[in-house]
Structure formats: structure tokens, C-alpha cells
Write a protein that holds these residues in place. Structure first.
Motif, PDB file in Angstrom:
ATOM      1  N   LEU A 199      -2.544 -10.294  10.779  1.00 40.18           N
ATOM      2  CA  LEU A 199      -2.532  -8.895  11.219  1.00 40.18           C
ATOM      3  C   LEU A 199      -1.133  -8.495  11.702  1.00 40.18           C
ATOM      4  N   TYR A 200      -0.441  -9.406  12.369  1.00 36.20           N
ATOM      5  CA  TYR A 200       0.934  -9.116  12.807  1.00 36.20           C
ATOM      6  C   TYR A 200       1.835  -8.881  11.590  1.00 36.20           C
ATOM      7  N   LEU A 201       1.692  -9.732  10.580  1.00 38.69           N
ATOM      8  CA  LEU A 201       2.513  -9.574   9.382  1.00 38.69           C
ATOM      9  C   LEU A 201       2.174  -8.283   8.645  1.00 38.69           C
ATOM     10  N   TYR A 202       0.921  -7.896   8.665  1.00 41.58           N
ATOM     11  CA  TYR A 202       0.524  -6.602   8.090  1.00 41.58           C
ATOM     12  C   TYR A 202       1.209  -5.463   8.835  1.00 41.58           C
ATOM     13  N   ASN A 203       1.326  -5.580  10.159  1.00 38.67           N
ATOM     14  CA  ASN A 203       2.014  -4.577  10.968  1.00 38.67           C
ATOM     15  C   ASN A 203       3.471  -4.432  10.568  1.00 38.67           C
ATOM     16  N   GLN A 204       4.079  -5.543  10.138  1.00 37.95           N
ATOM     17  CA  GLN A 204       5.490  -5.522   9.768  1.00 37.95           C
ATOM     18  C   GLN A 204       5.719  -4.972   8.363  1.00 37.95           C
ATOM     19  N   THR A 205       4.758  -5.156   7.484  1.00 37.90           N
ATOM     20  CA  THR A 205       4.961  -4.799   6.079  1.00 37.90           C
ATOM     21  C   THR A 205       4.098  -3.633   5.607  1.00 37.90           C
ATOM     22  N   GLY A 206       2.968  -3.403   6.273  1.00 37.28           N
ATOM     23  CA  GLY A 206       2.054  -2.344   5.844  1.00 37.28           C
ATOM     24  C   GLY A 206       1.127  -2.752   4.719  1.00 37.28           C
ATOM     25  N   VAL A 207       1.207  -4.026   4.285  1.00 38.13           N
ATOM     26  CA  VAL A 207       0.334  -4.527   3.222  1.00 38.13           C
ATOM     27  C   VAL A 207      -0.102  -5.940   3.578  1.00 38.13           C
ATOM     28  N   PHE A 208      -1.112  -6.409   2.866  1.00 37.31           N
ATOM     29  CA  PHE A 208      -1.569  -7.787   3.039  1.00 37.31           C
ATOM     30  C   PHE A 208      -1.142  -8.684   1.876  1.00 37.31           C
ATOM     31  N   ASP A 209      -0.202  -8.215   1.068  1.00 36.79           N
ATOM     32  CA  ASP A 209       0.312  -9.006  -0.045  1.00 36.79           C
ATOM     33  C   ASP A 209       1.104 -10.194   0.508  1.00 36.79           C
ATOM     34  N   ILE A 210       0.648 -11.414   0.231  1.00 36.73           N
ATOM     35  CA  ILE A 210       1.288 -12.606   0.790  1.00 36.73           C
ATOM     36  C   ILE A 210       2.750 -12.702   0.362  1.00 36.73           C
ATOM     37  N   GLN A 211       3.047 -12.323  -0.874  1.00 35.24           N
ATOM     38  CA  GLN A 211       4.424 -12.407  -1.356  1.00 35.24           C
ATOM     39  C   GLN A 211       5.363 -11.511  -0.544  1.00 35.24           C
ATOM     40  N   GLN A 248      -9.373   0.658   0.730  1.00 34.32           N
ATOM     41  CA  GLN A 248      -8.213   1.529   0.625  1.00 34.32           C
ATOM     42  C   GLN A 248      -7.556   1.809   1.974  1.00 34.32           C
ATOM     43  N   ALA A 249      -8.354   1.998   3.019  1.00 34.70           N
ATOM     44  CA  ALA A 249      -7.809   2.400   4.317  1.00 34.70           C
ATOM     45  C   ALA A 249      -6.814   1.388   4.867  1.00 34.70           C
ATOM     46  N   TYR A 250      -7.011   0.115   4.540  1.00 31.97           N
ATOM     47  CA  TYR A 250      -6.136  -0.924   5.086  1.00 31.97           C
ATOM     48  C   TYR A 250      -5.319  -1.614   4.002  1.00 31.97           C
ATOM     49  N   HIS A 251      -5.275  -1.015   2.813  1.00 32.92           N
ATOM     50  CA  HIS A 251      -4.469  -1.551   1.707  1.00 32.92           C
ATOM     51  C   HIS A 251      -4.842  -3.009   1.403  1.00 32.92           C
ATOM     52  N   ILE A 252      -6.131  -3.284   1.442  1.00 32.73           N
ATOM     53  CA  ILE A 252      -6.627  -4.620   1.117  1.00 32.73           C
ATOM     54  C   ILE A 252      -7.026  -4.649  -0.354  1.00 32.73           C
ATOM     55  N   HIS A 253      -6.568  -5.636  -1.072  1.00 34.70           N
ATOM     56  CA  HIS A 253      -6.800  -5.724  -2.504  1.00 34.70           C
ATOM     57  C   HIS A 253      -7.551  -7.009  -2.851  1.00 34.70           C
ATOM     58  N   TYR A 254      -8.328  -6.902  -3.922  1.00 37.79           N
ATOM     59  CA  TYR A 254      -8.811  -8.114  -4.576  1.00 37.79           C
ATOM     60  C   TYR A 254      -7.681  -8.532  -5.513  1.00 37.79           C
ATOM     61  N   ALA A 255      -6.816  -9.413  -5.013  1.00 34.51           N
ATOM     62  CA  ALA A 255      -5.619  -9.805  -5.759  1.00 34.51           C
ATOM     63  C   ALA A 255      -5.588 -11.320  -5.875  1.00 34.51           C
ATOM     64  N   VAL A 256      -5.547 -11.802  -7.108  1.00 41.29           N
ATOM     65  CA  VAL A 256      -5.506 -13.240  -7.350  1.00 41.29           C
ATOM     66  C   VAL A 256      -4.418 -13.562  -8.354  1.00 41.29           C
ATOM     67  N   GLY A 257      -3.950 -14.789  -8.324  1.00 40.97           N
ATOM     68  CA  GLY A 257      -2.924 -15.269  -9.238  1.00 40.97           C
ATOM     69  C   GLY A 257      -2.615 -16.713  -8.909  1.00 40.97           C
ATOM     70  N   VAL A 258      -1.948 -17.399  -9.806  1.00 41.07           N
ATOM     71  CA  VAL A 258      -1.615 -18.809  -9.563  1.00 41.07           C
ATOM     72  C   VAL A 258      -0.165 -19.080  -9.914  1.00 41.07           C
ATOM     73  N   ASP A 259       0.443 -19.988  -9.151  1.00 43.02           N
ATOM     74  CA  ASP A 259       1.706 -20.596  -9.540  1.00 43.02           C
ATOM     75  C   ASP A 259       1.419 -22.049  -9.882  1.00 43.02           C
ATOM     76  N   GLY A 260       2.451 -22.882  -9.992  1.00 45.81           N
ATOM     77  CA  GLY A 260       2.234 -24.260 -10.407  1.00 45.81           C
ATOM     78  C   GLY A 260       1.376 -25.065  -9.450  1.00 45.81           C
ATOM     79  N   ILE A 261       1.569 -24.834  -8.134  1.00 44.59           N
ATOM     80  CA  ILE A 261       0.807 -25.592  -7.132  1.00 44.59           C
ATOM     81  C   ILE A 261      -0.659 -25.204  -7.176  1.00 44.59           C
ATOM     82  N   SER A 262      -0.925 -23.905  -7.139  1.00 47.87           N
ATOM     83  CA  SER A 262      -2.325 -23.467  -7.122  1.00 47.87           C
ATOM     84  C   SER A 262      -3.018 -23.733  -8.458  1.00 47.87           C
ATOM     85  N   LEU A 263      -2.281 -23.718  -9.566  1.00 49.23           N
ATOM     86  CA  LEU A 263      -2.873 -24.075 -10.858  1.00 49.23           C
ATOM     87  C   LEU A 263      -3.424 -25.495 -10.808  1.00 49.23           C
ATOM     88  N   ALA A 264      -2.609 -26.435 -10.309  1.00 51.13           N
ATOM     89  CA  ALA A 264      -3.052 -27.822 -10.228  1.00 51.13           C
ATOM     90  C   ALA A 264      -4.271 -27.959  -9.331  1.00 51.13           C
TER      91      ALA A 264
END
Length: 508
Positions: free
Chosen positions: A184-196, A72-88
């Protein structure tokens, strides 16, 4: 309920299967370990059927998503999902994992439970890499898969396995450090680790260039691209057959996947500015590494260098899109280039993975486990069924039309031809080089008089090996003759990825 948890089941069932296998004890219960491992592999592959059928190919959004707060402290999630590339890629991972387990059931005689547990864990970690939508979760899986691969080389490898396993680990681990800093730099810009949420950030060109090179070091080592490729021939040469198959069929693809998932949509302007750099490195891999493959005496090293050359096509297809858009403004040609790169990733797994499996099987039958071409000759007269299968896989490696190896390379060359004639010419040289080293190796190993008494004593492949090679042959012909099921799930996803990966000043 199955739909909402299917990805987690695919990730963690192999890991739990690894624990169950280890609980069987030592080699006195080796058959039980084999049965459990094979059962887990079969179940995971069967679960890919509803996984594919339930996927909506008309949506570019992540599907089968799960999101649970982890730290919770660093907004890290167990987050999974697939699009067409990752499905294959997830389906390919489960298919390859089962083949490796089946091959190991016959080839591995010592520490069987540990071997099965190692590859089951590796399978789970790699599915996690392809499915993770949280950057830290991605990094955990990315680093986690190194450990079982390191163990597989170090414990079941050849004479020089310690050197090869340490070199593999250091190259791939150190290459990932800058990737973590970039995340970590991108987390600094967005406040989350969500790749999207990293996509579409308004970053200066200098920042994008830093991010590009940070990701480049991690992903280029994994592909591997020239000049950070030197760990791969050693790792392939010393790894057991299963390790070589996983390296060729899956682990090399993680680098290309990283470019697609991170570099291109997060730093599109830097990718456009530095596309020439990536194109040159890709062409060096295709031509120079192909020439290096011709002079190899070890069959595994030859196929390893061949893999580097073929992966050059995938990186070329990814980064040619910027040159195509700049010179022709043809969105369709750019799309075909990117789609060809992904198809090449999948197609290479069948041909190259099968060849590594075959060379490992030959070495297991030879009295001193030699992989040197000079020690063989006339194998076709003793093992005609195996020789026929290996010829098919060699033809796919060459890029024969109708086999898997042709489709992706043809798409990349056709799209490159629309933009840069000489790039297409250099890329096409792989057809000549691949035919040279692959067919020359095949001639010396399989044709001619029987080389010695050790070759004369060889027995043709068993039913387990026939099963493996039949499944791989189906994959070679399926991708080569009817790639539509793959293209169907890729189409919308790749179109959306291309839009995200183009700088705003390029036409879309």
C-alpha cells in the motif's frame, strides 16, 4: 490465442478441475474424481511444453502477458506474465502437482474428491503467485493458497493435525500483514499496483529498511528462516504425503521468490546494508538446523529440518551478491551466486519432495502409520526397488555430484569462496551434516535385519509409485547432469535482476 491466454489457462484450469471433481459427489464416485484430477494435471503439464518452447530466453521482459482492469477505483489489474525465474517455477508447480495427484490416487481412500479438489486449487493459486505482475493480485493468490494447505493438513493429517494446521496458518498469515502495508505504501508512491513500477523508486534508506523488514517477515516465514521456522516441522509431520511434497517442493520456494521479486529490486540499498544479517541467518539455518536434524527420531521431521538447512543455501546465494560485489567487484561471481540460489530452489524440489513421498508411503504401509526410525529396519530386503529409488533421492539430498542437490550448492559455495572464505567453509559444513543425518537414517531404516512382522509384510512399490519415482529420478539426474535448459531461461533474467538489485553506488 493460446499464446495470449496460456498463463490464465494454467492458473484456472486446475481451479475449474477442482470444481468438476467436487461435482462428482461422495466417495461412491471416487474413481471418477481420480480420473478427472489426473487428466487436469496431465493437460496442464503438457501445456508447459509450448509454454517453454515459446519463451524467448534472450529477453528479460515479462512474456505471455495478460492485463485486464479488475478494480478501477484503485487501479488494480488482473495482470500476469512470466520471466525466466517464474517460468521455471510455473513448470515445476505443474510437474509437482501431477505427482501429488497421482500419489493421492492410491494413498487416499476417504473424501477423495475433496482431497483432489484441495490440491488442484492449491496448484492454481501457486501458479498465480509466480505469474502475478500486479501486487494486489499477487497478494490475493499468496493468501489464497493458504486455505487449501490448511485444509489438507486439518482434514487428512495425522493425530496432531489441528494444532499443526492452525500454527501453519497463523505464522504464514500474520507474516503477510506487513507485506500488505508495504504494498500500500508503494501504491501511494506510484499510484499503481504494477510490480514493475515499484523498481527503481528513489526511496530513502530508512524507507527501504522499513520495506525490507515488512517483506522479510512475510518471506522469511515462508522459506522458513531461523528463528521463524518452528511451524514447518509440525506442518510436515502432521500433513499428508501430498501436503508435505507441496510444502517442500513449492511452498518454501515462495519465500525465496518473494525476496527476488520484491525485496532486492525494490529496496536494494537496504538489502546491501543488511546483507550481513541475512547471511548470518542463512548460515545458522545451514549449520544449526543441520545439527538439529541429526537428533530427530521421526523421519518426516528429519527431512523437514533438512529442507530448512538446504533453503539456507538459497537465501545465502541471494544476499551474498552484495558482499561479492563490494569485495571483489566481480559481476560474474555475483551472477553465479544468484543463479545458484534459483537452481537450488528447483533442485531441492526433486530430492526432498521425493523423500517426503517415500516416507509417507512407508507410513501408509505400516500398521499404525508410524514414521519413527526405530520402528523400521531391513526394509531393503522386502522392498528392493523402493530402496534403490530412495537411495538416489538420499544421495541428492546429501549433494552427491551428478545429482540435482549438488549443482546449486556448488555454485553458491564457489561464489561465496571468492568473497568470504569463512562463509564458504560454514556453508560447506552442510555436506558433512547432510551426509550424517541422511545416510544414518537410511542405514537404520533400510539395512540390517527385518525389524518386525509389520516390516516383513510390506510389499514393494506399485506401478503408480514407480511412475512417480521414475519421473522424480529423471528430474534428479537431469538437473544434476545437464542443467543447461534451466540455465538457458534463467541467464538473461537473473542478469537483469542483479542490475536492478544493486544500489547505484555499487559497480554494475
Amino acid at each position: 490465442m493460446l499464446h495470449s491466454s496460456l498463463l490464465s489457462i494454467l492458473i484456472w484450469m486446475p481451479v475449474l478441475g477442482a470444481v468438476a471433481v467436487l461435482l462428482t459427489g461422495g466417495d461412491k464416485n471416487a474413481n471418477m474424481a481420480r480420473v478427472i484430477a489426473a487428466t487436469v494435471g496431465i493437460i496442464n503439464l503438457l501445456l508447459c511444453i509450448p509454454f517453454y518452447l515459446s519463451f524467448d530466453p534472450n529477453s528479460f521482459a515479462m512474456q505471455f502477458q495478460e492485463n485486464h482492469l479488475w478494480i478501477q477505483a484503485y487501479h488494480i489489474h488482473y495482470a500476469v506474465g512470466v520471466d525466466g525465474i517464474s517460468l521455471a517455477m510455473v513448470i515445476l508447480t505443474n510437474f509437482t502437482g501431477l505427482l501429488v495427484i497421482l500419489a493421492g490416487c492410491q494413498a487416499i481412500k476417504l473424501r477423495v474428491a475433496q482431497y483432489m479438489a484441495t490440491f488442484l486449487t492449491m496448484q492454481g493459486m501457486m501458479i498465480g503467485v509466480f505469474a502475478a505482475t500486479d501486487a494486489i493480485l499477487f497478494y490475493v493468490f499468496w493468501e489464497g493458497m493458504l486455505i487449501p494447505m490448511y485444509l489438507s493438513i486439518g482434514m487428512w493429517g495425522s493425530a496432531n493435525r489441528s494444532y499443526a494446521s492452525i500454527k501453519f496458518f497463523l505464522y504464514t498469515f500474520l507474516g503477510s500483514i506487513l507485506m500488505l502495508i508495504a504494498l500500500l505504501y508503494l501504491y501511494n508512491q506510484t499510484g499503481v499496483f504494477d510490480i514493475q513500477r515499484f523498481y527503481g523508486l528513489h526511496l530513502s534508506l530508512r524507507v527501504q529498511e522499513f520495506l525490507f523488514f515488512a517483506f522479510f517477515l512475510a518471506f522469511a516465514v515462508k522459506v522458513p528462516m531461523w528463528p521463524v521456522h518452528t511451524w514447518l516441522p509440525d506442518a510436515h509431520t502432521e500433513a499428508p504425503s501430498g501436503g508435505s511434497v507441496v510444502l517442500a517442493a513449492l511452498m518454501l520456494k515462495l519465500g525465496i521468490y518473494g525476496f527476488l521479486r520484491f525485496s532486492m529490486p525494490i529496496a536494494p540499498q537496504a538489502c546491501e546494508e543488511l546483507a550481513w544479517f541475512m547471511i548470518i541467518l542463512s548460515l545458522i539455518a545451514i549449520v544449526y538446523i543441520g545439527l538439529v536434524a541429526i537428533v530427530q527420531h521421526d523421519m518426516k521431521k528429519l527431512i523437514a529440518y533438512s529442507s530448512i538447512a538446504h533453503m539456507g543455501f538459497a537465501t545465502l546465494g541471494c544476499f551474498m551478491v552484495y558482499d561479492i560485489i563490494r569485495h571483489t567487484t566481480s559481476y560474474q561471481d555475483a551472477y553465479m551466486s544468484l543463479e545458484g540460489a534459483v537452481v537450488q530452489m528447483i533442485a531441492h524440489a526433486f530430492g526432498s519432495g521425493a523423500m517426503f513421498l517415500g516416507v509417507g508411503m512407508l507410513a501408509d504401509r505400516y500398521y499404525n502409520h508410524s514414521r519413527l526410525i526405530k520402528d523400521y529396519g531391513g526394509v531393503a530386503s522386502r522392498m528392493p526397488v523402493f530402496a534403490a529409488f530412495f537411495m538416489l533421492f538420499a544421495m541428492s539430498n546429501v549433494g552427491l555430484p551428478g545429482t540435482a542437490g549438488f549443482v546449486g550448492e556448488f555454485m553458491v559455495m564457489m561464489s561465496a569462496f571468492q568473497s568470504q572464505f569463512w562463509v564458504a567453509v560454514f556453508a560447506a559444513m552442510t555436506l558433512i551434516l547432510a551426509a550424517s543425518y541422511t545416510l544414518w537414517m537410511y542405514k537404520r531404516v533400510f539395512f540390517g535385519p527385518v525389524a518386525n512382522d509389520h516390516v516383513a509384510a510390506m510389499q514393494d512399490i506399485t506401478w503408480i509409485e514407480k511412475t512417480n519415482y521414475t519421473l522424480l529420478a529423471i528430474g534428479v539426474f537431469w538437473v544434476g547432469l545437464y542443467p543447461q535448459p534451466i540455465l538457458k531461461v534463467l541467464h538473461v533474467t537473473i542478469g537483469h535482476l542483479l542490475e536492478q538489485s544493486l544500489p547505484l553506488y555499487l559497480p554494475t
